[in-house]
Design a protein around this motif. Structure first.
Motif, PDB file in Angstrom:
ATOM      1  N   LEU A  18       0.825  -1.205   0.000  1.00  0.00           N
ATOM      2  CA  LEU A  18       0.000   0.000   0.000  1.00  0.00           C
ATOM      3  C   LEU A  18       0.862   1.258   0.000  1.00  0.00           C
ATOM      4  O   LEU A  18       0.570   2.228  -0.716  1.00  0.00           O
ATOM      5  N   ILE A  19       1.936   1.247   0.781  1.00  0.00           N
ATOM      6  CA  ILE A  19       2.840   2.401   0.827  1.00  0.00           C
ATOM      7  C   ILE A  19       3.440   2.663  -0.554  1.00  0.00           C
ATOM      8  O   ILE A  19       3.483   3.804  -1.029  1.00  0.00           O
ATOM      9  N   LEU A  20       3.887   1.616  -1.211  1.00  0.00           N
ATOM     10  CA  LEU A  20       4.498   1.772  -2.537  1.00  0.00           C
ATOM     11  C   LEU A  20       3.497   2.327  -3.543  1.00  0.00           C
ATOM     12  O   LEU A  20       3.850   3.189  -4.366  1.00  0.00           O
ATOM     13  N   GLN A  21       2.252   1.866  -3.511  1.00  0.00           N
ATOM     14  CA  GLN A  21       1.252   2.352  -4.455  1.00  0.00           C
ATOM     15  C   GLN A  21       0.933   3.828  -4.213  1.00  0.00           C
ATOM     16  O   GLN A  21       0.764   4.600  -5.155  1.00  0.00           O
ATOM     17  N   ILE A  22       0.867   4.214  -2.938  1.00  0.00           N
ATOM     18  CA  ILE A  22       0.569   5.622  -2.628  1.00  0.00           C
ATOM     19  C   ILE A  22       1.762   6.507  -2.997  1.00  0.00           C
ATOM     20  O   ILE A  22       1.591   7.606  -3.557  1.00  0.00           O
ATOM     21  N   GLU A  23       2.974   6.055  -2.697  1.00  0.00           N
ATOM     22  CA  GLU A  23       4.167   6.830  -3.070  1.00  0.00           C
ATOM     23  C   GLU A  23       4.256   7.013  -4.588  1.00  0.00           C
ATOM     24  O   GLU A  23       4.645   8.075  -5.075  1.00  0.00           O
ATOM     25  N   TRP A  28      -2.958   5.354  -8.399  1.00  0.00           N
ATOM     26  CA  TRP A  28      -4.296   5.421  -7.813  1.00  0.00           C
ATOM     27  C   TRP A  28      -5.217   4.324  -8.330  1.00  0.00           C
ATOM     28  O   TRP A  28      -6.049   3.801  -7.569  1.00  0.00           O
ATOM     29  N   ASP A  29      -5.111   3.978  -9.590  1.00  0.00           N
ATOM     30  CA  ASP A  29      -5.950   2.903 -10.122  1.00  0.00           C
ATOM     31  C   ASP A  29      -5.604   1.569  -9.456  1.00  0.00           C
ATOM     32  O   ASP A  29      -6.496   0.780  -9.101  1.00  0.00           O
ATOM     33  N   ASP A  30      -4.314   1.324  -9.288  1.00  0.00           N
ATOM     34  CA  ASP A  30      -3.891   0.089  -8.617  1.00  0.00           C
ATOM     35  C   ASP A  30      -4.360   0.068  -7.156  1.00  0.00           C
ATOM     36  O   ASP A  30      -4.770  -0.969  -6.633  1.00  0.00           O
ATOM     37  N   LEU A  31      -4.297   1.220  -6.520  1.00  0.00           N
ATOM     38  CA  LEU A  31      -4.747   1.311  -5.130  1.00  0.00           C
ATOM     39  C   LEU A  31      -6.245   1.036  -5.036  1.00  0.00           C
ATOM     40  O   LEU A  31      -6.689   0.291  -4.152  1.00  0.00           O
ATOM     41  N   ARG A  32      -7.007   1.636  -5.958  1.00  0.00           N
ATOM     42  CA  ARG A  32      -8.449   1.386  -5.946  1.00  0.00           C
ATOM     43  C   ARG A  32      -8.748  -0.089  -6.154  1.00  0.00           C
ATOM     44  O   ARG A  32      -9.621  -0.665  -5.498  1.00  0.00           O
ATOM     45  N   ASP A  33      -8.012  -0.727  -7.073  1.00  0.00           N
ATOM     46  CA  ASP A  33      -8.228  -2.153  -7.317  1.00  0.00           C
ATOM     47  C   ASP A  33      -7.912  -2.975  -6.069  1.00  0.00           C
ATOM     48  O   ASP A  33      -8.607  -3.947  -5.763  1.00  0.00           O
ATOM     49  N   LEU A  52      -8.074  -1.937  -2.916  1.00  0.00           N
ATOM     50  CA  LEU A  52      -9.119  -1.693  -1.930  1.00  0.00           C
ATOM     51  C   LEU A  52     -10.413  -2.415  -2.319  1.00  0.00           C
ATOM     52  O   LEU A  52     -11.148  -2.902  -1.448  1.00  0.00           O
ATOM     53  N   ALA A  53     -10.676  -2.488  -3.612  1.00  0.00           N
ATOM     54  CA  ALA A  53     -11.856  -3.231  -4.075  1.00  0.00           C
ATOM     55  C   ALA A  53     -11.705  -4.715  -3.777  1.00  0.00           C
ATOM     56  O   ALA A  53     -12.681  -5.400  -3.417  1.00  0.00           O
ATOM     57  N   MET A  54     -10.479  -5.227  -3.916  1.00  0.00           N
ATOM     58  CA  MET A  54     -10.225  -6.626  -3.565  1.00  0.00           C
ATOM     59  C   MET A  54     -10.491  -6.861  -2.078  1.00  0.00           C
ATOM     60  O   MET A  54     -11.100  -7.860  -1.685  1.00  0.00           O
ATOM     61  N   ALA A  55     -10.047  -5.916  -1.250  1.00  0.00           N
ATOM     62  CA  ALA A  55     -10.294  -6.030   0.188  1.00  0.00           C
ATOM     63  C   ALA A  55     -11.788  -6.017   0.483  1.00  0.00           C
ATOM     64  O   ALA A  55     -12.279  -6.781   1.332  1.00  0.00           O
ATOM     65  N   GLN A  56     -12.503  -5.170  -0.217  1.00  0.00           N
ATOM     66  CA  GLN A  56     -13.956  -5.112  -0.028  1.00  0.00           C
ATOM     67  C   GLN A  56     -14.608  -6.445  -0.354  1.00  0.00           C
ATOM     68  O   GLN A  56     -15.455  -6.946   0.392  1.00  0.00           O
ATOM     69  N   ARG A  57     -14.189  -7.057  -1.482  1.00  0.00           N
ATOM     70  CA  ARG A  57     -14.758  -8.355  -1.875  1.00  0.00           C
ATOM     71  C   ARG A  57     -14.402  -9.445  -0.877  1.00  0.00           C
ATOM     72  O   ARG A  57     -15.247 -10.279  -0.508  1.00  0.00           O
TER      73      ARG A  57
END
Length: 280
Positions: free
Chosen positions: A251-256, A260-265, A267-272
Motif C-alpha cells: 500500500l505504501i508503494l502504491q501511494i508513493e 491510484w488505479d492500482d490502489l483502488r483495485d 481496496l476493491a479486492m479487500a472489499q470483496r
C-alpha cells in the motif's frame, strides 16, 4: 449434570449462568472467596469454594483461568476429579495447551469458545454470551470420542456453532482473525499516540468516531490476554504479522507512486474478500 467451573470471570461466570438456566448443577471455584460468593449471588453457580475438593462430584469441569495458568492449575485439580470426569478448557491457544493437558488426564478435550466482551470479571458475566458464536473443540488421536460427544451436546445446548479441528489448525486460523487484529489494533493506537504533534493528537481524539472506534477496540482490551496470545501462539502470529507487513508495504508503494488505479483495485479486492467472512 454436575458441572465444575474453575475461574469465575466473564467466561466462567457466563457459562455458569447458561448451564444453570438449562437445569445443570454448577460448582464454582475461584482464588478469592469474594468472587465465588458474588457468582452465587448472581446465580452463576449453585455452590462455590476456594477449595478444589468441591469439584469431586463434577462430571465435566471447565478450566477458565488465563492461558499461563492453565497447565499448573490442571495439575492441582486432577487429584480432586472422579475417574470419569471430563476436563476441558476455554483457552484461545491450543497447540501449547493440549499436549500437556492430555498427558495429565485421559478425559481431556481442548476447547475454545469464540465469544467475549471488553469487560472482565464476574460482574461482566451474562446470559447467552455464547449463543450464535463459534465454539471449537480440538480432539486428537488420544481423545476419547465419547467425551467429545458429551461436550458437543453441552456446547450446542448453549446455542453455539460447533466446530472440530486439530489444535494446530485452530491456532493458525485464530492467529489471523483474533490474535493478529489485537496486534494491528494496538499498533494503530500507539502510532496515533506517537505521531509527534500533541495538538494534532488531541484534535484527533476529539474527532474520532466509528471508524477509529471499530478498528481500535480490540487493541484497547486486556493487555495480559494480548501478551498470552503472542507468547503461546508465537509462530503462527509472527507469520501473520510478517504477511500483514508485506501488505502494508504494498500500500505504501502504491501511494508513493501515485498508482491510484492500482490502489483502488487493491481496496476493491479487500472489499470483496471481507464479504467472505460471516460477520453479519
Amino acid at each position: 449434570m454436575d458441572i465444575g467451573i474453575v475461574g469465575l470471570g466473564l467466561m466462567g461466570g457466563s457459562l455458569g449462568l447458561d448451564f444453570r438456566a438449562l437445569g445443570h448443577r454448577v460448582l464454582g471455584v475461584s482464588r478469592r472467596s469474594q468472587t465465588w460468593q458474588r457468582a452465587l449471588e448472581r446465580g452463576a453457580i449453585d455452590a462455590g469454594s476456594t477449595d478444589l475438593g468441591i469439584l469431586s462430584s463434577s462430571e465435566v469441569v471447565f478450566l477458565c483461568p488465563p492461558l499461563g495458568q492453565m497447565v499448573s492449575l490442571a495439575r492441582q485439580i486432577i487429584p480432586h476429579l472422579n475417574a470419569n470426569a471430563i476436563l476441558t478448557d476455554i483457552g484461545s491457544v491450543k497447540g501449547a495447551i493440549v499436549p500437556p493437558l492430555e498427558q495429565l488426564w485421559p478425559h481431556y478435550v481442548g476447547g475454545h469458545p469464540m465469544a467475549g466482551t471488553a469487560e472482565t470479571g464476574i460482574e461482566a458475566a451474562q446470559h447467552h454470551l455464547f449463543a450464535n458464536c463459534p465454539y471449537v473443540l480440538t480432539p486428537t488421536e488420544r481423545t476419547n470420542p465419547a467425551d467429545v460427544e458429551t461436550l458437543a451436546t453441552l456446547i450446542t445446548s448453549l446455542g453455539s456453532r460447533l466446530y472440530r479441528t486439530t489444535p494446530e489448525t485452530h491456532d493458525l486460523a485464530v492467529a489471523w482473525i483474533s490474535h493478529l487484529p489485537v496486534m494491528v489494533s494496538s499498533a494503530l493506537i500507539l502510532a496515533c499516540a506517537n505521531g509527534g504533534d500533541r495538538d494534532i493528537y488531541e484534535l484527533a481524539q476529539d474527532l474520532a468516531s466509528s471508524g477509529f472506534r471499530d478498528t481500535s477496540r480490540v487493541g484497547g482490551g486486556n493487555p495480559e490476554l494480548g501478551q498470552m496470545m503472542a507468547q503461546f501462539n508465537q509462530g503462527a502470529l509472527l507469520g501473520c504479522l510478517k504477511t500483514y507487513r508485506r501488505s502494508l508495504e504494498d500500500l505504501i508503494l502504491q501511494i508513493e507512486a501515485e498508482a491510484w488505479d492500482d490502489l483502488r483495485d487493491r481496496l476493491a479486492m479487500a472489499q470483496r474478500e471481507r464479504r467472505q467472512f460471516d460477520l453479519d
